[in-house]
Scaffold this motif. Structure first.
Motif, short mmCIF file in Angstrom:
data_model
loop_
_atom_site.label_atom_id
_atom_site.label_comp_id
_atom_site.label_asym_id
_atom_site.label_seq_id
_atom_site.Cartn_x
_atom_site.Cartn_y
_atom_site.Cartn_z
N ALA A 77 0.82 -1.20 0.00
CA ALA A 77 0.00 0.00 0.00
C ALA A 77 0.86 1.26 0.00
CB ALA A 77 -0.93 -0.01 1.21
N ALA A 78 1.97 1.23 0.75
CA ALA A 78 2.88 2.38 0.78
C ALA A 78 3.50 2.64 -0.59
CB ALA A 78 3.98 2.15 1.82
N MET A 79 3.89 1.58 -1.26
CA MET A 79 4.47 1.73 -2.60
C MET A 79 3.46 2.32 -3.58
SD MET A 79 6.54 -1.88 -2.73
CE MET A 79 6.99 -1.72 -4.44
N MET A 80 2.19 1.99 -3.41
CA MET A 80 1.16 2.50 -4.31
C MET A 80 0.87 3.98 -4.08
SD MET A 80 0.54 0.14 -6.40
CE MET A 80 2.26 -0.35 -6.17
N VAL A 81 1.19 4.50 -2.90
CA VAL A 81 1.05 5.95 -2.67
C VAL A 81 1.97 6.71 -3.64
CG1 VAL A 81 1.46 7.81 -1.00
CG2 VAL A 81 0.29 5.73 -0.29
N LEU A 82 3.16 6.18 -3.86
CA LEU A 82 4.06 6.78 -4.85
C LEU A 82 3.42 6.74 -6.24
CD1 LEU A 82 6.80 7.90 -5.79
CD2 LEU A 82 7.62 5.53 -5.93
N GLY A 83 2.80 5.61 -6.59
CA GLY A 83 2.14 5.49 -7.89
C GLY A 83 1.01 6.49 -8.07
N ILE A 84 0.26 6.77 -7.00
CA ILE A 84 -0.83 7.74 -7.07
C ILE A 84 -0.27 9.12 -7.43
CG2 ILE A 84 -2.59 8.97 -5.71
CD1 ILE A 84 -2.95 6.32 -4.14
N GLY A 85 0.84 9.47 -6.80
CA GLY A 85 1.43 10.77 -7.08
C GLY A 85 2.00 10.89 -8.48
N LEU A 159 3.61 12.93 -2.10
CA LEU A 159 3.27 11.51 -1.96
C LEU A 159 4.51 10.62 -2.06
CD1 LEU A 159 -0.15 11.24 -3.84
CD2 LEU A 159 0.33 11.70 -1.43
N ALA A 160 5.52 11.05 -2.80
CA ALA A 160 6.77 10.28 -2.86
C ALA A 160 7.43 10.24 -1.48
CB ALA A 160 7.72 10.90 -3.89
N ALA A 161 7.42 11.36 -0.78
CA ALA A 161 8.01 11.40 0.56
C ALA A 161 7.23 10.50 1.51
CB ALA A 161 8.01 12.84 1.07
N MET A 162 5.90 10.50 1.41
CA MET A 162 5.08 9.67 2.29
C MET A 162 5.29 8.19 2.01
SD MET A 162 3.61 11.71 4.37
CE MET A 162 5.12 12.68 4.25
#
Length: 403
Positions: A77-85, A159-162
């Protein structure tokens, strides 16, 4: 309390990441250049990912244990936050949200099954408190996103930082989870291996209906709440996040004290009060003329929402059959119901406005109150619980605790 705090880091991490991108939904719409109906279609892929994942969660927990499945889900899920951004088109966002749904489902089922096993093993009560840390994580995530938005930090960089923070944090979270959550359930060699997925019985279906009513309204606020506030009242990004943050904040408070209530009052009574409180808070939010009233209404709604899902998850573990698979089955059924929610809300919002979309949630909230009795445990267990706390056993099987 310390045990709940250790487990709570897993729940906190999940919601913190989710809140960071949901709070910036208006910026995400502008970044992609899409309308609400199109965003609803993209959001639709999240529940699809959850739906296809739920049946395999039980076998994964049999092989690797609940805690490992939960942590792996949070990493994904954390990796997908990068994808959203980084998504530059709504179809790419939809694909990313599909895998985010996979990760969040693995976290949810693994975490909840692990906590349910810990409660069974130790006799303690942690479920509501752990869900409370999820709510606290959403508060912190919403405020974090509000500050990033207020200072104009580009969405991809934010979102990349998160995402990086989330992946690193998972290594520490894995070490904090209690040992019983890492224990696999030993099955006697002469007992047949349980099927991948079993059809739920009528009592589990009723429990899913009970949990779905309030959580549909909860999900609508999470997905569309900031956009509704920005469109209706036009506050700054920071004050939008503050008002939005009152919702998970009071949900956190309700869940922290929730296990105390679960030990003393009938689950059905708690659910009915929660449903009524949610309805009042949702109505206030919909028709609020000022951002302060919106915040107070969301705070009231957060109290109402707080205990319905923890009670539902704990009650699923009490139903006949394998507890972990019951939790997985409940997650799958609720997810299937949720499939139509994002595009449905998006369609109604695009053609009739977000006010109409939120009003549409009120009958579902009432449904939770109607099916509240499904949360009560079996009569024989109820009698033992009531005897322990000195209450007379009531005719018909209402409960004093759900765990």
């Amino acid at each position: 309390m310390f045990t709940a705090l250790r487990i709570g880091t897993l729940y906190f991490g999940s919601s913190f990441l989710t809140a960071n991108w949901l709070t910036r939904m208006p910026d995400l719409l502008a970044h992609l250049g899409v309308d609400k109906a199109t965003m609803g279609l993209a959001l639709f892929l999240g529940p699809v990912g959850a739906l296809v994942t739920a049946p395999v969660a039980g076998p994964l927990m049999d092989r690797f244990a609940a805690a490992r499945v939960g942590v792996w889900g949070l990493v994904l899920a954390a990796m997908m936050v990068l994808g959203i951004g980084l998504a530059g088109h709504w179809t790419i966002l939809a694909a990313v949200l599909f895998f985010a749904g996979v990760g969040n489902t693995l976290f949810e089922i693994g975490g909840n099954a692990g906590v349910q096993r810990l409660e069974t093993t130790t006799g303690g009560k942690y479920m509501a408190q752990c869900h409370g840390y999820w709510s606290l994580g959403f508060v912190c995530g919403a405020l974090s996103a509000g500050l990033f938005g207020q200072f104009g930090v580009p969405l991809p960089l934010h979102l990349a930082a998160m995402a990086a923070l989330g992946v690193v944090a998972c290594a520490g979270i894995a070490r904090l989870l209690p040992r019983p959550m890492y224990e696999r359930i030993a099955r006697p060699v002469d007992v047949a291996k349980p099927p991948l997925f079993t059809l739920p019985n009528a009592s589990l279906l009723g429990l899913c209906v009970m949990a779905t009513g309030v959580t549909l309204a909860e999900g609508a606020v999470y997905d569309w709440g900031t956009l509704f506030l920005r469109e209706q009242l036009r506050p700054s990004p920071f004050w939008t996040s503050v008002a939005y943050g009152t919702f998970p904040l009071t949900m956190f408070v309700g869940r922290v004290v929730g296990d105390w209530f679960r030990a003393r009052y009938r689950a059905s009574s708690i659910v009915r009060v929660c449903a009524a409180t949610t309805a009042v808070g949702l109505a206030g939010f919909i028709f609020s003329p000022h951002i302060a009233i919106s915040g107070l209404s969301l705070a009231l709604m957060g109290v109402g929402v707080s205990l319905v899902m923890p009670i539902g998850v704990a009650a699923a573990g009490d139903k006949p059959g394998d507890a972990a698979r019951n939790v997985a089955a409940m997650s799958m059924i609720i997810t299937a119901i949720f499939l139509l929610a994002p595009p449905g809300v998006g369609f109604v919002a695009e053609h009739f406005g977000l006010t109409a979309a939120f009003v549409m949630m009120l009958p579902f909230v009432a449904m939770s109150g109607v099916f509240a009795r499904q949360a009560d445990p079996p009569a024989d267990r109820l009698a033992g619980q009531q005897k322990m706390i000195g209450e007379p056993a009531a005719v018909g099987g209402t409960n004093a605790s759900t765990t």
